[in-house]
Each structure stands twice: as C-alpha cells, then as structure tokens.
Design an enzyme around this catalytic site. Structure first.
Site, mmCIF file in Angstrom:
data_model
loop_
_atom_site.group_PDB
_atom_site.id
_atom_site.type_symbol
_atom_site.label_atom_id
_atom_site.label_comp_id
_atom_site.label_asym_id
_atom_site.label_seq_id
_atom_site.Cartn_x
_atom_site.Cartn_y
_atom_site.Cartn_z
ATOM 1 N N ALA A 256 9.830 49.259 36.206
ATOM 2 C CA ALA A 256 10.543 47.539 36.349
ATOM 3 C C ALA A 256 11.564 47.473 36.936
ATOM 4 O O ALA A 256 11.252 48.417 37.752
ATOM 5 C CB ALA A 256 10.927 47.545 35.024
ATOM 6 N N LYS A 257 10.942 46.189 37.520
ATOM 7 C CA LYS A 257 11.933 45.836 38.794
ATOM 8 C C LYS A 257 13.817 46.535 38.353
ATOM 9 O O LYS A 257 14.488 46.953 39.081
ATOM 10 C CB LYS A 257 11.936 44.547 39.671
ATOM 11 C CG LYS A 257 10.695 44.379 40.091
ATOM 12 C CD LYS A 257 10.526 42.955 39.971
ATOM 13 C CE LYS A 257 9.634 42.909 40.333
ATOM 14 N NZ LYS A 257 8.970 40.831 40.805
ATOM 15 N N ARG A 258 14.015 46.274 36.727
ATOM 16 C CA ARG A 258 15.177 46.267 37.396
ATOM 17 C C ARG A 258 15.646 47.248 36.337
ATOM 18 O O ARG A 258 17.341 48.125 36.729
ATOM 19 C CB ARG A 258 15.487 45.137 35.520
ATOM 20 C CG ARG A 258 14.472 45.832 34.124
ATOM 21 C CD ARG A 258 14.605 44.744 33.476
ATOM 22 N NE ARG A 258 14.066 45.314 32.354
ATOM 23 C CZ ARG A 258 12.738 44.598 32.212
ATOM 24 N NH1 ARG A 258 12.620 43.971 33.178
ATOM 25 N NH2 ARG A 258 12.297 45.716 30.979
#
Ligand code: GLU
Length: 284
Positions: A256-258
């Site tokens: 995930a990007k986060r």
C-alpha cells in the site's frame, strides 16, 4: 495467466494519482494488459482523479511515465475522470429524480454516535451507515440545503434493489457471485468536496468506454456488488470480472502507498530493468 480471458475483450487499468505506483499496481496493470493481448482485445488506461483532495497532476505524469517504462502500451486518448464531471452529474440527477438518492447531513461524528447508540457501549464493529437521514421529511431536507448545510448524496439501496431485483455477476477467477450490496449500507455517491464518488465514476466509465472485462484486485470484490446495482439502475451493460490476488510483502501484508511500499521508480533507480520489474510483479 490464471484464467481464460474471452476473445476480443476490452480491459483497462484505472489508477488513482494519489502517489507513485508500486509493484501491486504493476501487477494489476500487467494483468489487464496481458489479458487483452492474449485474447486479441484492447487495453485502455484511465486516470481516476475525482478526489481533488488527494490526487495530484504530478502523480498522473509519473504514472504514465512508469507504465511506459514498464513496456505497456494503451489506446489513446487516456480518459481522465476530472474532465468528465458533467456526465457523472447527469447520472446523479437522474437517480435523484427517481427517488433513489437522498441528501445526508450527518458528520462522521454523528454516524459514529448513531452506530454506538444502536449497538450499545461497545459500539458496532462495522461502519455501515445507519440510515439516519433516509427518512428525513423532504421539507426539512430542503430547508437544510437552503440554509447552506453541507450534505452527501446516498443511494437508497433498499429502494434500488426493489427496482432491480436480485443481482449476480460472473468472476472468471472466483466463479459466479450473488450480490449483497445491502450489507454495505446506503453508500455515498457524491459529497461536497468530491461531487461524484468512485463507485459511480468507475461504473459509468467502464460502461461508456465499452470495457467488457473488468480486472482489478480482489480487495474490490465487494465494491462490485454496488457497481452491479448501479449498472442495473442505469441500464448499463454488465461486464465480466476478474478480481486477481494481491501482491504481498514479506510479512504477507498487501502493498500500500501509505506503508511506503517500494515504488517502481525506486526499483528503477536501484538498477532493475523493466523485464526484472515485470517478473517481480508476476509477469515474466
Ligand atoms: N482507481 C481505483 C484504485 O486505484 C481502481 C478502480 C478499479 O480498478 O475499479 O484503487
């Protein structure tokens, strides 16, 4: 390819430019492109940038560059959702005129409190909207709108299902599925800062672009129940689906990007070739 894409299928990759692409995106993009290639079909690219609070044009530019570097080729022009708000607005107007949408004035806090009250002091584990504004008298709703109160538009899922009857879809990986959109509550289709939601835009675009095989991560399987409902309400065709598995990190967590998953750019900067990144994404 773990499934047989139908001959001549039209597929697409539809990233949101909220950050740089990582290996999970590469898998998804290659999955869609290879399915079209294998089936003698067409591969489209769409930029899903309706959320102006999170999307940035520099990420769109980086996505196009990274995908080209990876060796992907797509049909031009690329559809960009932020340029098509009028079309989504027209769909919202028609659903609203049919009594299938209602304005919701609840804040996040109101919803949390209502769920907590309904489920006792422990609160509900789900964040399903409890329907507070569904039965607000029309005059009261109109007065609040006239007073400038911000509101979202929610789909009255019970009413919608009463119009469409039971729905199903075919997933070429997961098999036939029965839709249960009611388990997700009355979803938001528009709000003040995002005048058309993911659910509406993705469904409308797939229909208008003639996408016949929607490929995407299995984290979006549930969303498809809502998309089938919108298709049935709007008279849009039902495409086939293939919800693929997700690329996971060494601990088994989905990228995930986060979580700062390594980006394609970082892999490229480390000296990896496009072929090596394609192989790492599961498409040697
Ligand atoms: N834009 C969505 C995302 O980046 C994907 C939409 C879809 O493939 O249906 O998560």
């Amino acid at each position: 390819m773990p499934f047989a894409p139908p001959p001549g299928c039209v597929t697409r990759f539809a990233p949101s430019p909220t950050g740089l692409l990582h290996l999970g995106h590469a898998h998804s993009a290659l999955f869609a492109a290879r399915a079209a290639e294998q089936a003698g079909g067409r591969f489209l690219l769409r930029i899903e940038d309706i959320d102006a609070t999170r999307c940035r044009p520099e990420f769109t530019a980086a996505i196009l560059e990274d995908l080209a570097w990876l060796g992907l080729a797509w049909e031009e022009p690329v559809r960009v959702q932020s340029a098509r708000m009028a079309g989504y607005g027209a769909s919202l107007d028609s659903l609203r005129a049919r009594g299938l949408l209602y304005p919701c004035f609840c804040t996040r806090g109101d919803i949390a409190a209502a769920i907590g009250a309904a489920h006792g002091p422990m609160g509900g584990s789900s964040a399903i909207y409890p329907g507070t504004c569904r039965n607000l008298p029309r005059a009261e709703a109109e007065a609040r709108i006239a007073a400038g109160r911000p509101y979202a538009l929610r789909l009255d899922v019970t009413r919608a299902l009463a119009e469409t009857g039971p729905l199903t879809f075919t997933d070429l990986i997961h098999g036939p599925r029965r839709c249960t959109p009611e388990t997700q509550g009355d979803v938001v289709l528009a709000r003040k800062d995002i005048p058309a939601s993911y659910h509406l835009c993705v469904t409308q675009d797939d229909a208008e672009q003639g996408v016949t095989l929607v490929t995407r991560g299995e984290d979006l399987l549930e969303a498809t129940d809502i998309h089938r409902l919108l298709q049935a309400l709007m008279g849009w065709p039902a495409p086939l689906y293939a919800h693929h598995g997700l690329i996971r990190d060494a601990e088994g967590k989905r990228l995930a990007k986060r979580d700062q998953a390594p980006t394609l750019r970082a892999m490229r900067a480390s000296g990896m070739s496009p072929a090596e990144v394609r192989a790492a994404a599961g498409f040697p």
